[in-house]
Design an enzyme around this catalytic site. Structure first.
Site, PDB file in Angstrom:
ATOM      1  N   SER A 124       0.832  -1.211   0.000  1.00  0.00           N
ATOM      2  CA  SER A 124       0.000   0.000   0.000  1.00  0.00           C
ATOM      3  C   SER A 124       0.858   1.250   0.000  1.00  0.00           C
ATOM      4  CB  SER A 124      -0.872  -0.006   1.264  1.00  0.00           C
ATOM      5  OG  SER A 124      -1.443   1.262   1.471  1.00  0.00           O
ATOM      6  N   TYR A 148      -1.287  -0.151  10.488  1.00  0.00           N
ATOM      7  CA  TYR A 148      -1.643  -0.833   9.227  1.00  0.00           C
ATOM      8  C   TYR A 148      -0.493  -0.692   8.224  1.00  0.00           C
ATOM      9  CZ  TYR A 148      -3.189  -1.253   4.477  1.00  0.00           C
ATOM     10  OH  TYR A 148      -3.243  -1.581   3.151  1.00  0.00           O
ATOM     11  N   LYS A 152       2.573  -3.431   6.458  1.00  0.00           N
ATOM     12  CA  LYS A 152       2.945  -3.574   5.049  1.00  0.00           C
ATOM     13  C   LYS A 152       4.458  -3.371   4.879  1.00  0.00           C
ATOM     14  CE  LYS A 152      -1.157  -4.447   3.485  1.00  0.00           C
ATOM     15  NZ  LYS A 152      -1.484  -5.793   2.957  1.00  0.00           N
TER      16      LYS A 152
HETATM   17  C1  WQD Z   1      -9.007   9.878   1.172  1.00  0.00           C
HETATM   18  C2  WQD Z   1      -9.165  11.393   1.335  1.00  0.00           C
HETATM   19  C3  WQD Z   1      -9.226  12.080   3.634  1.00  0.00           C
HETATM   20  C4  WQD Z   1     -13.031  10.142   4.569  1.00  0.00           C
HETATM   21  C5  WQD Z   1      -6.267   4.880   3.142  1.00  0.00           C
HETATM   22  C6  WQD Z   1      -5.106   4.019   3.525  1.00  0.00           C
HETATM   23  C7  WQD Z   1      -4.488   3.435   2.298  1.00  0.00           C
HETATM   24  C8  WQD Z   1      -5.540   2.707   1.501  1.00  0.00           C
HETATM   25  C9  WQD Z   1      -6.668   3.672   1.140  1.00  0.00           C
HETATM   26  C10 WQD Z   1      -5.488   0.405   2.151  1.00  0.00           C
HETATM   27  C11 WQD Z   1      -8.272  11.948   2.449  1.00  0.00           C
HETATM   28  C12 WQD Z   1     -10.544  12.379   2.933  1.00  0.00           C
HETATM   29  C13 WQD Z   1     -11.910  10.577   3.891  1.00  0.00           C
HETATM   30  C14 WQD Z   1     -13.984  11.085   5.036  1.00  0.00           C
HETATM   31  C15 WQD Z   1     -12.643  12.858   4.118  1.00  0.00           C
HETATM   32  N1  WQD Z   1      -6.059   1.619   2.201  1.00  0.00           N
HETATM   33  N2  WQD Z   1     -11.727  11.908   3.675  1.00  0.00           N
HETATM   34  N3  WQD Z   1     -13.748  12.415   4.793  1.00  0.00           N
HETATM   35  O1  WQD Z   1      -6.589   7.776   4.013  1.00  0.00           O
HETATM   36  O2  WQD Z   1      -5.900   8.313   1.600  1.00  0.00           O
HETATM   37  O3  WQD Z   1      -5.819   5.964   2.389  1.00  0.00           O
HETATM   38  O4  WQD Z   1      -7.190   4.146   2.379  1.00  0.00           O
HETATM   39  O5  WQD Z   1      -4.550   0.059   1.503  1.00  0.00           O
HETATM   40  O6  WQD Z   1      -3.498   2.543   2.713  1.00  0.00           O
HETATM   41  O7  WQD Z   1      -4.123   4.830   4.131  1.00  0.00           O
HETATM   42  O8  WQD Z   1      -8.023   7.058   2.056  1.00  0.00           O
HETATM   43  O9  WQD Z   1     -10.405   7.273   1.532  1.00  0.00           O
HETATM   44  O10 WQD Z   1      -9.680   7.371   3.975  1.00  0.00           O
HETATM   45  O11 WQD Z   1      -9.172   9.283   2.453  1.00  0.00           O
HETATM   46  O12 WQD Z   1     -12.469  14.073   3.912  1.00  0.00           O
HETATM   47  O13 WQD Z   1     -15.031  10.763   5.685  1.00  0.00           O
HETATM   48  O14 WQD Z   1     -10.495  11.669   1.720  1.00  0.00           O
HETATM   49  O15 WQD Z   1      -8.866  13.141   4.497  1.00  0.00           O
HETATM   50  O16 WQD Z   1      -7.848  13.236   2.053  1.00  0.00           O
HETATM   51  P1  WQD Z   1      -6.541   7.399   2.582  1.00  0.00           P
HETATM   52  P2  WQD Z   1      -9.395   7.692   2.540  1.00  0.00           P
END
Ligand code: WQD
Length: 340
Positions: A124, A148, A152
């Site tokens: 990831s 997490y 990895k």
């Molecule tokens: C994306 C953007 C949030 C939710 C994670 C893991 C990564 C992978 C994908 C497994 C960010 C914003 C999110 C919400 C928001 N997983 N957001 N409101 O954190 O980039 O990655 O998931 O492999 O390893 O780290 O993904 O979808 O949580 O967030 O504003 O309710 O959306 O701040 O900018 P992230 P995400």
């Protein structure tokens, strides 16, 4: 060619099974159904008109793995089975180190016992933590920011040591950026247990009025509109990247690591606006404080995968938004067997 897909009924695993079957691989799946359901099998088979061999089993139980290898001549393994919630990993690191590391040790041990040494590891972009080197190439140091991501990093280090100990191994490490979207058939997609952590399933649940409001975590980042920027990749493009990786495995030895991303970064507000435009829906949202641990910007330099795997993402953000919404509506209209 017979491949074992661990976690093959999960979000990325199931889409990868479809692509493997459509590329004439024989697919065996082991899955403990902790974050998936058995009805996914029929949907994979409906899309491909091909059969998969399924074992309900847990990688924490070596016997479950051994019986798969005793009953099948496995040529390569794609390892998806793992826990993947950043939030949950912070609250329950013991579960994450046990489930993501111990299971991998069991799997690789059995592979060694049966002399199966072709392995694809689901890693990831979380291994890069909050690097400021954007776009991110595979040369950037790994520095996870949560348990997490650390599981990895440890998994990758483990594979590096394994290859050094025995260069008969052929290993590909795939670092996913932000997988979203769903299969165009409307039969496969993300079915998170409980409250989703990730942006897109939350957006689709607000659009379907399952959820009243989307909270946007911060608009004071140093980005075009202040909201976080990520590299969203269609899950089918990601799945196709795995087929390219299997082909690489079968041709070479060695350990190779690739970013699987589009190379494009989009902000949260850009995702919301695109989703609204493409699907003609309204997403009610509220700007709130930043989420701890979120980097401002994270997007890939995917050049190495393009060159060495002859793979690059093809689907657009509009495709991702359209397919995600189609999937949510399929869940909503109970067209599919619901989660158990
Ligand atoms: C994306 C953007 C949030 C939710 C994670 C893991 C990564 C992978 C994908 C497994 C960010 C914003 C999110 C919400 C928001 N997983 N957001 N409101 O954190 O980039 O990655 O998931 O492999 O390893 O780290 O993904 O979808 O949580 O967030 O504003 O309710 O959306 O701040 O900018 P992230 P995400």
């Amino acid at each position: 060619m017979k491949v074992l897909v661990t976690g093959g009924l999960g979000y990325i695993g199931s889409h990868t099974c479809v692509e493997l079957l459509q590329n004439n691989y024989e697919v065996i799946v082991i899955d403990n159904l902790s974050n998936s359901e058995v009805s996914v099998i029929t949907r994979i088979e409906k899309i491909t008109n091909k059969k998969i061999t399924f074992y309900k089993g847990d990688l924490l139980n070596k016997f479950d793995i051994q019986q798969v290898f005793q009953q099948n001549e496995i040529d390569a393994v794609l390892h998806f089975a793992a826990s993947k919630s950043v939030n949950e990993s912070v609250k329950n690191p013991v579960k994450y180190y046990k489930n993501n590391i111990s299971s991998m040790v069991n799997l690789l041990e059995v592979m060694e016992d049966f002399n199966v040494k072709k392995f694809i590891f689901s890693s990831s972009a979380a291994v890069y933590g909050s690097t400021t080197q954007q776009p991110i190439s595979e040369l950037v140091d790994t520095q996870a920011m949560n348990p997490y991501g650390q599981t990895k990093v440890i998994g990758e280090d483990f594979l590096n040591d394994l290859y050094i100990s025995d260069n008969e191994w052929s290993i590909v490490v795939l670092r996913y950026f932000n997988p979203i979207g769903a299969h165009e058939s409307g039969l496969l997609g993300e079915q998170p247990n409980g409250t989703p952590n990730n942006l897109m399933p939350l957006i689709t649940q607000v659009a379907s009025k399952k959820r009243r409001l989307l909270y946007v975590f911060g608009n004071d980042y140093n980005t075009t509109d202040g909201t976080g920027v990520r590299d969203y990749i269609h899950v089918v493009d990601l799945a196709k990247g795995h087929v390219s990786a299997v082909q690489k495995l079968l041709l070479t030895h060695g350990l190779h690591t690739y970013n699987l991303g589009t190379g494009e970064g989009y902000s949260v507000l850009e995702i919301i606006n695109t989703f609204e435009k493409v699907n003609n829906v309204n997403i009610h949202y509220e700007i709130v404080d930043r989420r701890a641990g979120d980097p401002a910007v994270c997007f890939a330099n995917p050049a190495k995968a393009k060159e060495e795997l002859e793979w690059s993402a093809e689907r657009t953000l509009e495709d991702m938004c359209r397919d995600s919404w189609q999937w949510e509506k399929a869940l909503e209209n109970n067209i599919l067997p619901s989660r158990k």
